[in-house]
Design a protein around this motif. Sequence first.
Motif, PDB file in Angstrom:
ATOM      1  N   GLN A 248       0.675  -1.377   0.212  1.00  0.00           N
ATOM      2  CA  GLN A 248       0.029  -0.103   0.256  1.00  0.00           C
ATOM      3  C   GLN A 248       1.107   1.363   0.072  1.00  0.00           C
ATOM      4  N   ALA A 249       2.135   1.032   0.527  1.00  0.00           N
ATOM      5  CA  ALA A 249       2.967   2.292   0.412  1.00  0.00           C
ATOM      6  C   ALA A 249       3.256   2.817  -0.977  1.00  0.00           C
ATOM      7  N   GLY A 250       3.466   1.740  -1.820  1.00  0.00           N
ATOM      8  CA  GLY A 250       3.640   1.885  -3.294  1.00  0.00           C
ATOM      9  C   GLY A 250       2.217   2.567  -4.021  1.00  0.00           C
ATOM     10  N   PHE A 251       1.173   2.102  -3.275  1.00  0.00           N
ATOM     11  CA  PHE A 251      -0.162   2.315  -3.906  1.00  0.00           C
ATOM     12  C   PHE A 251      -0.316   3.933  -3.557  1.00  0.00           C
ATOM     13  N   VAL A 252      -0.227   4.417  -2.346  1.00  0.00           N
ATOM     14  CA  VAL A 252      -0.183   5.726  -2.333  1.00  0.00           C
ATOM     15  C   VAL A 252       0.803   6.753  -2.795  1.00  0.00           C
ATOM     16  N   LEU A 253       2.059   6.077  -3.479  1.00  0.00           N
ATOM     17  CA  LEU A 253       2.947   6.740  -4.056  1.00  0.00           C
ATOM     18  C   LEU A 253       2.495   6.785  -5.590  1.00  0.00           C
ATOM     19  N   GLY A 254       1.957   5.871  -5.961  1.00  0.00           N
ATOM     20  CA  GLY A 254       1.542   5.873  -7.431  1.00  0.00           C
ATOM     21  C   GLY A 254       0.372   6.855  -7.396  1.00  0.00           C
ATOM     22  N   GLY A 255      -0.625   6.660  -6.326  1.00  0.00           N
ATOM     23  CA  GLY A 255      -1.867   7.406  -6.268  1.00  0.00           C
ATOM     24  C   GLY A 255      -1.700   8.989  -6.151  1.00  0.00           C
ATOM     25  N   ALA A 256      -0.567   9.245  -5.835  1.00  0.00           N
ATOM     26  CA  ALA A 256      -0.067  10.782  -5.418  1.00  0.00           C
ATOM     27  C   ALA A 256       0.029  11.406  -6.979  1.00  0.00           C
ATOM     28  N   VAL A 257       0.030  10.642  -8.077  1.00  0.00           N
ATOM     29  CA  VAL A 257       0.178  11.609  -9.266  1.00  0.00           C
ATOM     30  C   VAL A 257      -1.012  12.142  -9.810  1.00  0.00           C
ATOM     31  N   TYR A 258      -2.182  11.493  -9.486  1.00  0.00           N
ATOM     32  CA  TYR A 258      -3.400  12.222  -9.977  1.00  0.00           C
ATOM     33  C   TYR A 258      -4.062  12.852  -8.614  1.00  0.00           C
ATOM     34  N   PHE A 263      -5.675  18.147  -6.173  1.00  0.00           N
ATOM     35  CA  PHE A 263      -5.553  18.993  -4.903  1.00  0.00           C
ATOM     36  C   PHE A 263      -4.453  20.034  -5.279  1.00  0.00           C
ATOM     37  N   GLN A 264      -3.892  20.100  -6.400  1.00  0.00           N
ATOM     38  CA  GLN A 264      -2.481  21.105  -6.814  1.00  0.00           C
ATOM     39  C   GLN A 264      -1.637  20.971  -5.517  1.00  0.00           C
ATOM     40  N   TRP A 265      -1.508  19.910  -5.110  1.00  0.00           N
ATOM     41  CA  TRP A 265      -0.370  19.427  -4.146  1.00  0.00           C
ATOM     42  C   TRP A 265       1.117  19.627  -4.982  1.00  0.00           C
ATOM     43  N   PRO A 266       1.990  20.359  -4.500  1.00  0.00           N
ATOM     44  CA  PRO A 266       3.303  20.800  -5.275  1.00  0.00           C
ATOM     45  C   PRO A 266       4.220  19.447  -4.992  1.00  0.00           C
ATOM     46  N   GLY A 267       3.776  18.270  -5.470  1.00  0.00           N
ATOM     47  CA  GLY A 267       4.744  17.249  -5.433  1.00  0.00           C
ATOM     48  C   GLY A 267       5.297  16.504  -6.623  1.00  0.00           C
ATOM     49  N   ILE A 268       5.918  15.478  -6.638  1.00  0.00           N
ATOM     50  CA  ILE A 268       6.691  14.826  -7.693  1.00  0.00           C
ATOM     51  C   ILE A 268       5.421  14.348  -8.736  1.00  0.00           C
ATOM     52  N   GLY A 269       4.041  13.756  -8.321  1.00  0.00           N
ATOM     53  CA  GLY A 269       3.158  13.752  -9.278  1.00  0.00           C
ATOM     54  C   GLY A 269       2.900  14.757 -10.000  1.00  0.00           C
ATOM     55  N   ARG A 270       2.674  15.731  -9.567  1.00  0.00           N
ATOM     56  CA  ARG A 270       2.147  16.948 -10.268  1.00  0.00           C
ATOM     57  C   ARG A 270       3.086  17.515 -11.128  1.00  0.00           C
ATOM     58  N   MET A 271       4.409  17.342 -10.731  1.00  0.00           N
ATOM     59  CA  MET A 271       5.684  17.607 -11.750  1.00  0.00           C
ATOM     60  C   MET A 271       5.749  16.573 -12.751  1.00  0.00           C
ATOM     61  N   LEU A 272       5.353  15.483 -12.598  1.00  0.00           N
ATOM     62  CA  LEU A 272       5.396  14.280 -13.678  1.00  0.00           C
ATOM     63  C   LEU A 272       4.238  14.995 -14.907  1.00  0.00           C
ATOM     64  N   VAL A 273       3.068  15.198 -14.344  1.00  0.00           N
ATOM     65  CA  VAL A 273       2.079  15.582 -15.168  1.00  0.00           C
ATOM     66  C   VAL A 273       2.472  16.811 -16.168  1.00  0.00           C
ATOM     67  N   ASN A 274       3.060  17.885 -15.628  1.00  0.00           N
ATOM     68  CA  ASN A 274       3.220  18.838 -16.271  1.00  0.00           C
ATOM     69  C   ASN A 274       4.736  18.570 -17.051  1.00  0.00           C
ATOM     70  N   ALA A 275       5.567  17.903 -16.719  1.00  0.00           N
ATOM     71  CA  ALA A 275       6.975  17.337 -17.654  1.00  0.00           C
ATOM     72  C   ALA A 275       6.214  16.499 -18.857  1.00  0.00           C
ATOM     73  N   ILE A 276       5.231  15.685 -18.671  1.00  0.00           N
ATOM     74  CA  ILE A 276       5.019  14.857 -19.800  1.00  0.00           C
ATOM     75  C   ILE A 276       4.131  15.983 -20.795  1.00  0.00           C
ATOM     76  N   ALA A 277       3.363  16.803 -20.258  1.00  0.00           N
ATOM     77  CA  ALA A 277       2.783  17.739 -21.390  1.00  0.00           C
ATOM     78  C   ALA A 277       3.718  18.657 -21.965  1.00  0.00           C
TER      79      ALA A 277
END
Length: 315
Positions: A248-258, A263-277
């Motif tokens: 579940q630790a892996g689940f919450v890390l993966g779920g952090a992406v969306y 929630f516009q949280w300034p983490g690595i998930g939001r960074m990846l979305v912007n980097a892919i775009a």
Amino acid sequence: MGSYILGRLAALVPVLFGLSVIVFLIMALIPGDPATAILGPYATPENVARLRQDLGLDHSLPVRYATWLGNVLAGDLGRSSSLNRPVLDEVTERFAATLVLAGAALVLASVLGLLAGVLSAVRQFGLADKLVTLAVLVGISMPTFWLGLLLILVFAVRWRLLPVSGMVSIYGGGDLPDLLWHLALPAATLAIVAAGVIARLTRSAMLEVLRQDFVRTARAKGLTERRVVFGHALRAAMVTVIPVIGIQAGFVLGGAVYIETVFQWPGIGRMLVNAIATRDVLLVQGGVLVVAASYVLFNLLADILQRLLDPRIAP
């Protein structure tokens, strides 16, 4: 235990190598030219050729991978084309915010899941067991991003109790209470599904342990039911539950992406979305590699904790 840990660390080497290959190939095989996508309206033939040379895209795939892997082993993840800063610096800053979110969600999910699972097992077939089972089924059936939007609608829009987005307040704030205030909704969103999974496994493990002879012996000695359940039965059940918590630790890390996007949280998930775009190849590769490696390490820690609780487990 020392030899066990060294053996597990050695086994991680091929896993991490395979992760690096997969991460590199996923970005390398995406259709389209990254140099053209990065330059946009400035994509003249001369600029594209120059940028392809700077990014190493003019070399063959094996050469590009060998170069990238050598830089990674040296601690250099490259330079972000969209942010014009080292990838390692950006990933480190963003990953710290993600760890805060994922860590809070995992702690909350573990506490709620363990308590719900123990209550359900102790009150088997009772009202508490039925309510916990219903709550678990509803929780694990809802998509996490939809649950986040629902919590925003209820707690932020209608009741105005919690903030909608961000990690700290724009005006003032920034202290621990302000962080916890902003952390409540995204952490709860990530924790609900994970707590449901942990609760189901805890219930099954506790039901099996409560039928063991040592539990009957503890009760025969006159120990209180609370001490029997939490001091003896739960500890034995944790041998089965801890690997699930590691997953579940892996689940919450993966779920952090969306969730970070919702929630516009300034983490690595939001960074990846912007980097892919923006087709920032090096930033995506660095971010995904760090997240994947962290997931592997979390599972290693779970295996070590499981071995500490039950030394009989074979290496």
